[in-house]
Design an enzyme around this catalytic site. Structure first.
Site, PDB file in Angstrom:
ATOM      1  N   SER A   1      70.654  56.898  60.722  1.00 12.13           N
ATOM      2  CA  SER A   1      71.737  55.758  59.140  1.00 12.13           C
ATOM      3  C   SER A   1      71.937  54.875  60.529  1.00 12.13           C
ATOM      4  O   SER A   1      72.936  55.173  61.243  1.00 12.13           O
ATOM      5  CB  SER A   1      71.823  56.807  58.521  1.00 12.13           C
ATOM      6  OG  SER A   1      73.184  56.031  58.555  1.00 12.13           O
TER       7      SER A   1
ATOM      8  N   GLU B   1      58.900  59.106  53.503  1.00 12.06           N
ATOM      9  CA  GLU B   1      58.805  57.981  52.136  1.00 12.06           C
ATOM     10  C   GLU B   1      57.816  56.893  53.108  1.00 12.06           C
ATOM     11  O   GLU B   1      57.923  56.145  51.872  1.00 12.06           O
ATOM     12  CB  GLU B   1      60.363  57.604  52.745  1.00 12.06           C
ATOM     13  CG  GLU B   1      61.599  58.802  52.195  1.00 12.06           C
ATOM     14  CD  GLU B   1      62.798  58.337  52.541  1.00 12.06           C
ATOM     15  OE1 GLU B   1      63.770  57.530  52.513  1.00 12.06           O
ATOM     16  OE2 GLU B   1      62.870  59.462  53.386  1.00 12.06           O
TER      17      GLU B   1
END
Ligand code: ARG
Length: 472
Positions: free
Chosen positions: A284, A297
């Site tokens: 992140s 994902e």
């Protein structure tokens, strides 16, 4: 600028007074996508030139110069030195134009009896044969990795879920092999699809068949097609070979995206059944501690376009009059793109799984002892209690265990007997994860012996699709 017109130098310019506007020209150009078929177009040109020579359209000298010209064009593409001109609408025009520059009148004869309609369908089928095979090899590699993973993790127990609620204990290897069989269906569909892909349209002309007696069987053999098409009207406008492939890709993604969803969840800090390797996870920009399962994902995200593509190609064909319509030019961008996405996703999925670590302690510890409730009911069935009554009794015991905040197997024999006198001392041996699994050695079940048999079957199946075995 949109209305600029000029005398055209296009392959079809004869009946036109002016060329198309620049806007229209750019709009109709397909070179950005079909340039990827240059190799196939060269092969088709070479085979067609040979066929034309056999029926006397080319002299032997002309034929030689055309073959040499095509070799030179191939070399130009290989060295990234091929120069496209603004009038090159598509790869077919570009190569014919260059051939004519190089060989003069000989090149100007190459389009005899041929149309871009049969040419594009032939090129596209050849292109897909090659690239579908590459995808198949990646799927076969995925199958082999799943088998290896299932073998390496034999004996690891985990909760099995339905409705995302813990249901019954299973073996991790059984779960991994569940992924294997979905991939197997994809491969089996591709195998079947391949028969219909492997058909040669060349010789169909624009729609009515070439007016020159080229030997289509010989052409097919030269180009490596198993069969020639039967009807020129059908084949020039048929894009089932794109639609079928896109369905297979869509179904592959819909299956894999489910596994991705599950593995994303398995990788959460709360569940922690799996940790992806650093190579197949991302971080992140804000939260330093994060390790995200982005491979899963992204594959799941890509499945949206893949499934839409299967719909798109059917809509593209729906309602078109038979034979070629320019709408069909929209077939390749979506088909080629999705095949590439499927191929890359297969590889990423395989690598992400192969390099992941499964946390066997977390998995075993996560099993809720109440998932042995079916085994308590089955125990009673083996002592002749009808299943419906056994279910009711086991349900009451689960309630009692929940009230007491203990595991089902931690209830005393007295507790068990208070609900049904049929229970005996041996109930405790029946209420372990190992016993539960051992009862499920039925073919296709999660019992350890059944999973070993399944592994043998999966290995035999995988050998069928292993490298190079796919293309006939
Ligand atoms: N570029 C076209 C395609 O990809 C093939 C050309 C056929 N064009 C034509 N006007 N008949 O479908």
């Amino acid at each position: 600028m949109a209305n600029t017109t000029k005398k055209s130098t296009k392959v079809w310019s004869g009946r036109f007074e002016s060329g198309p506007s620049e806007l229209m020209e750019a709009f109709s150009r397909s070179i950005d996508v079909d340039r990827h078929m240059w190799q196939q177009d060269i092969l088709v040109n070479k085979a067609w030139a040979e066929a034309l020579c056999e029926i006397g359209i080319f002299t032997a000298d002309e034929a030689r110069s055309v073959q040499a010209g095509l070799d030179q064009i191939a070399a130009e593409f290989e060295h990234d030195a091929f120069e496209f001109l603004p009038d090159d609408e598509d790869i077919h025009v570009a190569i014919e134009r260059r051939l004519t520059e190089l060989t003069g009148e000989a090149g100007a004869r190459i389009h005899t009896g041929r149309s871009r309609n049969d040419q594009v369908a032939t090129d596209a089928r050849l292109f897909l044969k090659q690239h579908v095979d590459i995808w198949c090899q990646k799927l076969a590699a995925l199958q082999n990795s799943l088998i290896e993973l299932a073998k390496a993790n034999l004996g690891i127990v985990m909760p099995g879920y339905t409705h995302l609620q813990q249901a019954q204990p299973i073996l991790l290897s059984h779960y991994l092999l569940a992924i294997f069989w979905g991939v197997d269906r994809t491969l089996s569909r591709l195998d079947d699809y391949f028969e219909r892909l492997d058909v040669m349209p060349l010789g169909n002309g624009a729609l009515a068949g070439a007016a020159f007696p080229v030997d289509r069987q010989k052409l097919a053999a030269r180009l490596g097609f198993a069969r020639i098409s039967n009807n020129s009207i059908d084949t020039t406008g048929d894009r089932d070979f794109c639609a079928e492939l896109l369905f297979i890709i869509g179904s592959f993604f819909s299956h894999v995206s489910r596994v991705c969803a599950e593995l994303q969840w398995w990788s959460s800090n709360d569940i922690a059944f799996v940790e992806f390797s650093d190579q197949y996870a991302t971080g992140s920009s804000m939260m330093p501690q994060k390790k995200n399962p982005d491979a899963m994902e992204l594959i799941r995200g890509k499945s949206a376009a893949a499934i839409a593509a299967a719909n798109q190609i059917l809509i593209l064909q729906k309602g078109l009059p038979l034979t070629y319509n320019r709408d069909l030019q929209e077939d390749k961008p979506v088909t080629f793109h999705q095949l590439r996405e499927a191929s890359i996703s297969t590889e990423i999925f395989e690598q992400a799984l192969k390099t992941a670590s499964f946390n066997k302690d977390k998995m075993a510890a996560a099993i809720d002892p109440n998932t042995l409730a079916t085994d308590a009911a089955d125990y009673l069935v083996r002592k002749n209690v009808p299943f419906r009554q056994a279910h009711e009794i086991a349900g009451k015991l689960v309630r009692l265990a929940i009230e007491r905040k203990v595991a089902l197997s931690a209830l005393s024999l007295q507790d068990f007997r208070s609900v049904s006198p049929v229970f005996d001392d041996d109930v405790f041996a029946a209420l372990t994860v190992e016993a539960s699994l051992a009862q499920r050695n039925i073919a296709g079940g999660t019992g350890p012996d059944a999973v070993k048999n399944q592994l043998a079957e999966a290995s035999a199946r995988a050998a069928k699709y292993d490298k190079n075995a796919f293309l006939r």
